[in-house]
Scaffold this active site. Structure first.
Site, PDB file in Angstrom:
ATOM      1  N   ASP A 125      -2.465  16.388  -3.548  1.00 20.50           N
ATOM      2  CA  ASP A 125      -1.222  16.180  -2.820  1.00 20.50           C
ATOM      3  C   ASP A 125      -0.020  16.647  -3.642  1.00 20.50           C
ATOM      4  O   ASP A 125       0.770  17.458  -3.182  1.00 20.50           O
ATOM      5  CB  ASP A 125      -1.065  14.714  -2.358  1.00 20.50           C
ATOM      6  CG  ASP A 125      -1.227  13.692  -3.482  1.00 20.50           C
ATOM      7  OD1 ASP A 125      -1.453  14.079  -4.650  1.00 20.50           O
ATOM      8  OD2 ASP A 125      -1.126  12.485  -3.181  1.00 20.50           O
ATOM      9  N   ARG A 141       1.777   6.767   4.175  1.00 17.54           N
ATOM     10  CA  ARG A 141       0.890   7.941   4.216  1.00 17.54           C
ATOM     11  C   ARG A 141       0.847   8.591   5.589  1.00 17.54           C
ATOM     12  O   ARG A 141       0.610   9.777   5.724  1.00 17.54           O
ATOM     13  CB  ARG A 141      -0.560   7.530   3.918  1.00 17.54           C
ATOM     14  CG  ARG A 141      -0.868   7.277   2.484  1.00 17.54           C
ATOM     15  CD  ARG A 141      -2.392   7.220   2.297  1.00 17.54           C
ATOM     16  NE  ARG A 141      -2.765   6.421   1.147  1.00 17.54           N
ATOM     17  CZ  ARG A 141      -2.731   6.853  -0.105  1.00 17.54           C
ATOM     18  NH1 ARG A 141      -2.326   8.076  -0.375  1.00 17.54           N
ATOM     19  NH2 ARG A 141      -3.084   6.065  -1.099  1.00 17.54           N
ATOM     20  N   ASP A 149       2.269  15.975 -10.736  1.00 23.00           N
ATOM     21  CA  ASP A 149       3.366  15.277 -11.401  1.00 23.00           C
ATOM     22  C   ASP A 149       3.242  15.542 -12.911  1.00 23.00           C
ATOM     23  O   ASP A 149       3.623  16.611 -13.369  1.00 23.00           O
ATOM     24  CB  ASP A 149       3.250  13.792 -11.016  1.00 23.00           C
ATOM     25  CG  ASP A 149       4.423  12.951 -11.446  1.00 23.00           C
ATOM     26  OD1 ASP A 149       5.564  13.382 -11.280  1.00 23.00           O
ATOM     27  OD2 ASP A 149       4.202  11.831 -11.950  1.00 23.00           O
TER      28      ASP A 149
END
Ligand code: IMP
Ligand code: MG
Length: 176
Positions: free
Chosen positions: A98, A163, A101
């Site tokens: 997704d 979500r 980071d």
């Protein structure tokens, strides 16, 4: 804490971007044995949309990983909660994430796929926050570069909330 959502990426932009990436993947992997591996749970919506636009035969699998602790900063200690179930040996693996980071999660999964014999390993991520990177990761297919904000929707969560939202939002806390 009160949570405010501000729209960052509209579903129509997501749709266009997903098509672009799917076409690129279909071209690049033509004639190869592609195994698409989604990282649960965050990648499930992105992956579902993406693979339906891929025009070459593929196989699909998932891994579940978790980093210790919850909240908006990820920990360096990654744990494999559920492994792939398909044979990986000699396949071309494309990992679907997704958001990138710090980079620790992806590096862990890349290394794992190599360890179990993948022929090649590449990464496709819906989003990336380059300013947060602590360890380098090569992302071959990237949807969006986003600022250093916590984002939710389209599979991405904050403590398992949000979500299901069809667009992507930045989460702003009320006390900011
Ligand atoms: P990394 O290991 O620090 O690269 O963290 C990657 C994981 O942290 C992603 O798979 C997400 O689950 C989570 N994460 C990082 N940033 C965000 C964000 O802005 N929104 C939602 N989840 C995020
Ligand atoms: Mg995730």
């Amino acid at each position: 804490m009160e949570e405010h959502l501000s729209l960052l990426i509209h579903r129509s932009d997501i749709e266009q971007t997903v098509s672009r990436i799917a076409h690129q993947i279909s071209e690049d992997y033509e004639g190869r044995q592609l195994l698409v591996v989604g990282i649960l749970k965050g990648a499930f919506i992105f992956m579902a949309d993406l693979i339906r636009q891929i025009s070459i035969p593929i196989e699909v699998d998932f891994v579940t990983v978790s980093s210790y602790g919850s909240g908006t900063s990820s920990s360096r200690r990654i744990r494999l909660m559920q492994d792939m179930t398909m044979p990986v040996k000699d396949k071309d693996v494309l990992i679907i994430e997704d958001i990138v980071d710090s980079g620790y999660t992806l590096n862990y999964v890349i290394q794992h796929a190599k360890d179990i014999g993948a022929r090649s390993v590449a990464v496709c991520a819906l989003a990336s926050k380059p300013s947060r990177r602590e360890t380098p990761v090569e992302v071959s297919y990237l949807g969006f570069t986003v600022p250093d904000k916590f984002i939710v929707g389209y599979g991405l969560d904050f403590d398992n909330k949000f979500r299901y939202l069809p667009d992507i939002y930045a989460l702003e806390s009320g006390d900011e």
